[in-house]
Design an enzyme around this catalytic site. Structure first.
Site, PDB file in Angstrom:
ATOM      1  N   LEU A  81       0.838  -1.205   0.000  1.00  0.00           N
ATOM      2  CA  LEU A  81       0.000   0.000   0.000  1.00  0.00           C
ATOM      3  C   LEU A  81       0.869   1.251   0.000  1.00  0.00           C
ATOM      4  O   LEU A  81       2.036   1.206   0.393  1.00  0.00           O
ATOM      5  CB  LEU A  81      -0.902  -0.015   1.233  1.00  0.00           C
ATOM      6  N   PRO A  82       0.286   2.395  -0.417  1.00  0.00           N
ATOM      7  CA  PRO A  82       1.118   3.600  -0.599  1.00  0.00           C
ATOM      8  C   PRO A  82       1.819   4.096   0.665  1.00  0.00           C
ATOM      9  O   PRO A  82       3.031   4.335   0.639  1.00  0.00           O
ATOM     10  CB  PRO A  82       0.120   4.636  -1.121  1.00  0.00           C
ATOM     11  N   THR A 104       6.555   0.483   1.581  1.00  0.00           N
ATOM     12  CA  THR A 104       7.616   1.312   2.161  1.00  0.00           C
ATOM     13  C   THR A 104       6.944   2.128   3.257  1.00  0.00           C
ATOM     14  O   THR A 104       6.140   3.006   2.985  1.00  0.00           O
ATOM     15  CB  THR A 104       8.229   2.244   1.095  1.00  0.00           C
ATOM     16  N   LYS A 129      15.047   0.044   3.779  1.00  0.00           N
ATOM     17  CA  LYS A 129      14.429   0.540   2.541  1.00  0.00           C
ATOM     18  C   LYS A 129      14.434   2.078   2.494  1.00  0.00           C
ATOM     19  O   LYS A 129      14.749   2.689   1.473  1.00  0.00           O
ATOM     20  CB  LYS A 129      12.993   0.006   2.448  1.00  0.00           C
ATOM     21  N   LYS A 184       6.738  11.028  -0.019  1.00  0.00           N
ATOM     22  CA  LYS A 184       6.306  10.303   1.195  1.00  0.00           C
ATOM     23  C   LYS A 184       7.501   9.572   1.817  1.00  0.00           C
ATOM     24  O   LYS A 184       7.759   9.669   3.022  1.00  0.00           O
ATOM     25  CB  LYS A 184       5.196   9.314   0.803  1.00  0.00           C
TER      26      LYS A 184
END
Ligand code: NAD
Length: 312
Positions: A73-74, A104, A181, A250
């Site tokens: 998911l975003p 992420t 990440k 983000k």
């Protein structure tokens, strides 16, 4: 991409069928895993359902029918939205069930799940990826997994259906996958901005673009970005719309939050974040992740393109 010789009976629930999740689920399906899928965009599952996957109307329904639930998911906010509530993962997942968050993200959501469900024995792994939508489609993602080593080994065949077995790394305890990440992205975005700046200045000073790039490659200033990744722009004007700049911003914001939470100053990261946000404001949320390069092309007054394709 690898095909498994034996179909597996382990059912995978997958939530988030976007640029990344669509390729990842196709590879899980090819590898023989039965799938239960969900997304807020119903149409994103059409191809998978035609291939035998089951559609579920909610994350709870995904979780109740699956041995392992995967989210892609975003943002942390989206992960939180599918985890909690009457229709969330926690409402459907069995005690002792397994959830792998491959978004992420940051550990806050999974930590909250553990804190609010101390007796349920849930196994939760963070396993974000690198490799872009191309890597998701080809099943060659790099995967950075944080969590209990025995849980990681148990889910390894599932991860191997989506990633390069040589580059599925167990990087430490819960939360460390997210941290690795974010640091990878932070450094890569920093390489991008630094390279754009140097190429714009050097060419404005009269140096041929490819001569400058080759000089950098031959010097101690060489990087994978200068040698390889920049070529999608220099040859094709491709700023990678498979990863939206809104998501890159983000990631940079989460990276700065992480720096703040561990008490490390992040002046350079902060500057790179601001440059990314400027590009997002100028070119739009869905522009590609490499669009900050274009800011420097605009300043130079010309796109930075190699005259002819030459082997690097
Ligand atoms: P995306 O926006 O293309 O896909 C996200 C999907 O989640 C969409 O299909 C959306 O409809 C769905 N979704 C959103 N809210 C939902 C909800 N409440 N319930 C169910 N579905 C919901 O994003 P993406 O590019 O696939 O990226 C996913 C994650 O992977 C992000 O965290 C991103 O930072 C990371 N990532 C992306 C790339 C890339 O190149 N695109 C590379 C590495 C990592």
């Amino acid at each position: 991409m690898r095909e498994m010789t034996e179909p597996t009976s382990m059912t995978i629930g997958f939530i988030g069928l976007g640029n990344m999740g669509s390729g990842m689920t196709r590879n899980l399906q090819k590898a023989g895993f039965p799938l239960i899928v969900n997304d807020i965009r119903r149409g994103s599952a059409d191809e998978l359902v035609a291939g035998g996957a089951t559609w579920a109307d909610s994350p709870a329904e995904v979780a109740s029918g699956s041995d392992i639930v995967i989210t892609m998911l975003p943002t942390p906010r989206h992960v939180e939205a599918v985890a909690f509530g009457a229709r969330g993962i926690l409402a459907g997942i069995a005690d002792g069930g397994t959830w792998i968050d491959m978004s992420t993200s940051v550990p806050e959501v999974t930590e909250r799940v553990r804190a609010e469900n101390p007796h349920r024995g849930l196994r939760i792994l963070d396993a974000p990826v690198s490799g872009m939508s191309v890597g998701a489609a080809s099943g060659m993602l790099q995967i950075f997994v944080g969590g209990d080593p025995s849980d990681v080994e148990r889910v390894r065949p599932v991860l191997e259906a989506m990633g390069d077995p040589e580059r599925i790394l167990h990087v430490g305890a819960a939360g460390t996958g997210y941290a690795v990440k974010l640091m990878i992205n932070q450094l890569w975005f920093s390489h991008l901005v630094a390279t754009a700046e140097v190429l714009a200045i050097g060419t404005k000073a009269g140096v041929d673009l490819e001569v400058l790039r080759r000089s950098l490659i031959a010097s101690p200033a060489n990087s994978n970005f200068v040698q390889n990744d920049v070529l999608s722009i220099l040859d094709d004007g491709d700023y990678d719309e498979g990863f939206a700049i809104a998501l890159a911003c983000k990631d940079l914001g989460l990276s700065i939050d992480l720096a703040r939470s561990v008490g490390v100053p992040a002046e350079l990261s902060g500057l790179v974040e601001q440059i990314y946000r400027r590009a997002k404001a100028q070119y739009g949320d869905s522009a590609g992740e490499m669009t900050p390069f274009k800011l420097y092309e605009d300043l130079a007054g010309t796109p930075l393109r190699r005259a002819t394709e030459v082997s690097a």
